[in-house]
Design an enzyme around this catalytic site. Structure first.
Site, PDB file in Angstrom:
ATOM      1  N   ARG A 177       0.730  -0.924   0.235  1.00 24.63           N
ATOM      2  CA  ARG A 177      -0.151  -0.026  -0.017  1.00 24.63           C
ATOM      3  C   ARG A 177       0.571   0.864   0.464  1.00 24.63           C
ATOM      4  O   ARG A 177       0.612   2.366   0.666  1.00 24.63           O
ATOM      5  CB  ARG A 177      -1.855   0.187   1.510  1.00 24.63           C
ATOM      6  CG  ARG A 177      -2.184  -1.084   0.918  1.00 24.63           C
ATOM      7  CD  ARG A 177      -2.686  -1.378   0.223  1.00 24.63           C
ATOM      8  NE  ARG A 177      -3.820  -2.498  -0.158  1.00 24.63           N
ATOM      9  CZ  ARG A 177      -3.128  -3.411  -0.606  1.00 24.63           C
ATOM     10  NH1 ARG A 177      -2.113  -3.381  -1.373  1.00 24.63           N
ATOM     11  NH2 ARG A 177      -4.082  -4.644  -0.594  1.00 24.63           N
ATOM     12  N   SER A 228     -11.297  -1.470   2.055  1.00 19.15           N
ATOM     13  CA  SER A 228     -11.171  -1.351   3.191  1.00 19.15           C
ATOM     14  C   SER A 228     -11.069  -1.011   4.103  1.00 19.15           C
ATOM     15  O   SER A 228      -9.759   0.011   3.308  1.00 19.15           O
ATOM     16  CB  SER A 228      -9.830  -3.272   3.471  1.00 19.15           C
ATOM     17  OG  SER A 228     -10.081  -4.046   2.708  1.00 19.15           O
ATOM     18  N   GLU A 298      -5.950   2.806   5.939  1.00 19.01           N
ATOM     19  CA  GLU A 298      -5.614   2.923   4.546  1.00 19.01           C
ATOM     20  C   GLU A 298      -6.526   3.932   3.775  1.00 19.01           C
ATOM     21  O   GLU A 298      -6.135   4.425   2.622  1.00 19.01           O
ATOM     22  CB  GLU A 298      -6.427   1.535   4.006  1.00 19.01           C
ATOM     23  CG  GLU A 298      -5.879   1.714   2.388  1.00 19.01           C
ATOM     24  CD  GLU A 298      -6.160  -0.130   1.960  1.00 19.01           C
ATOM     25  OE1 GLU A 298      -6.034  -0.101   0.799  1.00 19.01           O
ATOM     26  OE2 GLU A 298      -5.425  -1.081   2.953  1.00 19.01           O
TER      27      GLU A 298
END
Length: 304
Positions: A177, A228, A298
């Protein structure tokens, strides 16, 4: 007249065909369906327009925020007092020797279909990710065992001055990420090149259909969300930790921890950014207290 008013006037004078919006509700541009107005939004329809906007903004001393599909973004209820450049017009693809080149604004579902239509395999995993290619490169997006680092070969981008650069994937700093572009939010990805393999159309389609069915079964796709909400902690899964703490269904205002998938924080119809931020903080606090694991969002935050 402030910087943004001056910039808006200059852009309209120089580029009368450019789509330019003022006080644009960001709830229309994020998958959370949350967010107050952006002071100024430019929507260029090709890389020439995009470069022109970036260069004009640099002249005016304004640093733009680059937006794709808004699928990983929570915008303040007060909005964003700045310039947003939305890259949805950059959506063309072409194939060169099994390398698929696509502009950054193309939705990932369309990108996967473009690969399928050319008899190429390797992008099935992106079909259900609700973002654009540019955002996927920035975050090294992944799902179901695939990630952009596996297929990416080169990236073309505009730097903060409006200069066009191309670098190989090995120089993009791709990790979980994260990428070089995460550290340079004032760089606009224009195009990415991906190396794929020949595949049977029926097999590629079957794989995409299977992943779509699995997403529908396990994820709360009926509610607005950013997917998410938290990164995967080392040695753990965020959803399992949240579930372990009994937080499914926990609500703050209109924001709720999904009862279907604890890793998804959803907008049940009237959530504010304050609701969602409050829920994120509450989940982080409870998980840290009960498991000792610190969750890292995130989701990116804008205007707070």
């Amino acid at each position: 007249m402030d910087q943004l008013e001056t910039l808006a006037r200059t852009l309209r004078e120089r580029f009368p065909e450019l789509e330019l919006r003022e006080h644009e509700p960001m709830s229309r541009h994020t998958t959370f369906r949350i967010g107050g107005p952006a002071r100024l939004m430019a929507l260029p329809w090709d890389r020439k327009e995009a470069a022109a906007v970036v260069r004009t903004a640099a002249e005016a001393g304004v640093r733009p925020f680059f937006l794709g599909n808004g699928s990983n973004l929570l915008v303040s209820d007060q909005g964003y007092e700045g310039l947003i450049i939305k890259s949805s017009g950059l959506d063309q693809t072409r194939e060169v020797n099994r390398r698929l080149r696509a502009e950054s604004g193309i939705p990932l579902a369309r990108l996967a279909m473009a690969a399928l239509g050319r008899g190429l395999t390797g992008l099935e995993f992106v079909h259900g990710i609700p973002g654009t290619l540019g955002g996927a490169v920035v975050m090294n997006a992944g799902a179901y065992g695939g990630e952009m680092a596996q297929v990416l070969t080169a990236v073309t981008y505009l730097d903060e001055t409006g200069k066009i650069n191309t670098i190989p994937a090995l120089e993009c700093g791709l990790s979980y990420r994260h990428s070089l572009f995460s550290d340079h939010p004032d760089w606009l990805i224009l195009e990415a090149e991906m190396e794929l393999q020949p595949g049977e159309a029926e097999d590629v389609r079957a794989r995409m259909d299977d992943l779509t069915a699995r997403r529908r079964e396990k994820q709360p796709l009926e509610w607005p969300s950013a997917g998410s909400t938290f990164k995967r902690p080392e040695g753990h899964f965020a959803a399992a930790l949240i579930d372990q703490c009994g937080l499914k269904g926990l609500s703050v205002g209109g924001a709720q921890v999904s009862e279907k998938h604890a890793g998804f924080l959803v907008n049940k119809g009237n959530a504010t950014a304050a609701d969602m931020l409050g829920l994120i903080d509450l989940v982080k606090e409870r998980v840290l207290r009960e498991t000792g694991v610190e969750l890292e969002p995130e989701v990116k935050f804008l205007g707070f």
